[in-house]
Design an enzyme around this catalytic site. Structure first.
Site, PDB file in Angstrom:
ATOM      1  N   TYR A  38      -4.176   0.425   5.378  1.00 38.09           N
ATOM      2  CA  TYR A  38      -3.555  -0.629   4.445  1.00 38.09           C
ATOM      3  C   TYR A  38      -2.687  -1.197   5.404  1.00 38.09           C
ATOM      4  O   TYR A  38      -2.562  -2.705   5.065  1.00 38.09           O
ATOM      5  CB  TYR A  38      -2.952   0.059   3.194  1.00 38.09           C
ATOM      6  CG  TYR A  38      -2.311  -0.908   2.160  1.00 38.09           C
ATOM      7  CD1 TYR A  38      -3.148  -1.658   1.517  1.00 38.09           C
ATOM      8  CD2 TYR A  38      -0.862  -0.872   1.913  1.00 38.09           C
ATOM      9  CE1 TYR A  38      -2.490  -2.787   0.842  1.00 38.09           C
ATOM     10  CE2 TYR A  38      -0.315  -1.624   1.141  1.00 38.09           C
ATOM     11  CZ  TYR A  38      -1.343  -2.543   0.395  1.00 38.09           C
ATOM     12  OH  TYR A  38      -0.692  -3.373  -0.658  1.00 38.09           O
ATOM     13  N   SER A  92       2.441  -7.728   1.133  1.00 35.13           N
ATOM     14  CA  SER A  92       3.083  -6.313   1.092  1.00 35.13           C
ATOM     15  C   SER A  92       4.076  -5.961   1.986  1.00 35.13           C
ATOM     16  O   SER A  92       3.989  -6.679   2.948  1.00 35.13           O
ATOM     17  CB  SER A  92       2.014  -5.244   1.032  1.00 35.13           C
ATOM     18  OG  SER A  92       2.643  -3.832   1.029  1.00 35.13           O
TER      19      SER A  92
END
Length: 251
Positions: free
Chosen positions: A150, A137
């Site tokens: 995250y 990501s």
């Protein structure tokens, strides 16, 4: 008869994983689709034909060992692993973020990648032309408010990938990282917030966010380059997103 190359895709029951599994079938792979929701995988196998469904929880050593055992019984070389299983929970500040959410994100994104890679690396190396593709990501290299857990997990995942590439230098296994920005899938933001309205707000006003097929296209491209070509890191965002915190939204 020429044996088909085998590709394993984790988190293959929805979103990027499902799109990647479908795409790799068209690229000529026998796809082993792995995820917790076996019913969805079985539907994929019926549609795709040349594929295998395996119920797999990447947070379980035993479950990952069974995945490796299934792959070992197939007729053909394992040449591609797509570490796609992952996810996010919550947007809490660091000061209030539940430890359980952080622990889940680390276990799925980081240790899940570790477990599956360790289990399948011997077969990938034995093929003589293996590739490990990990879906990361843009959170892997940019921190943002509310994304501490995250981002921390994705930073750790990218450190794992970079270290693996160094350690496998000289061996016949490529190590590739794909880092998407904003991708509109049915479940990622819904799972993160547990609320459809909050999930929809993430994409509100964004003219054309990426979709799962865009990332599947990236996986297919890096995987089908000549074996001497290693795409270390591919960062892909929609044109409306210039950075993690810079997104153009139409009113």
């Amino acid at each position: 008869m020429v044996q088909k190359k085998i590709a394993v895709v984790t988190g293959a029951s929805s979103g990027i994983g499902a799109a990647t599994a479908r795409r790799l079938v068209t690229e000529g792979y026998h796809v082993v689709a792995a995820a917790r929701r076996l019913d969805r995988l079985e539907t994929f196998v019926k549609e795709a034909g040349d594929a295998t469904a395996v119920a797999c929880d990447v947070t379980s050593d035993e479950s990952v060992a069974e995945l490796a055992a299934v792959v070992a019984r197939l007729d053909g070389p394992l040449t591609l692993l797509v570490n796609n299983a992952g996810g996010a929970r919550g947007m809490d500040p660091v000061a209030q973020g539940p430890v359980a959410d952080w622990q889940w994100m680390y276990d799925v994104n980081v240790l899940g990648t570790l477990r599956v890679t360790q289990a399948l690396l011997p077969a990938l190396e034995a093929s003589g032309a293996g590739s490990v593709v990990t879906i990361g990501s843009t959170a892997a290299f940019t921190a943002y408010e509310g994304g501490g857990g995250y981002a921390a997990a994705k930073h750790a995942q990218t450190a794992l990938v970079g270290t693996l590439r160094l350690e496998l230098a000289g061996k016949p296994v490529r190590v590739i990282e794909i880092d998407p920005g904003m991708v509109h899938t049915d479940e990622f933001s819904l799972n993160r917030f547990g609320d459809q309205a909050k999930a929809d707000k993430v994409y509100a006003g964004v003219k054309e966010p990426l979709v799962a097929d865009d990332i599947a296209d990236c996986v297919a491209w890096v995987a089908t380059r000549p074996q001497h070509v290693n795409v270390d890191r591919l960062v892909v965002r929609p044109i409306a997103q210039a950075a993690q915190h810079k997104v153009v939204r139409e009113s």
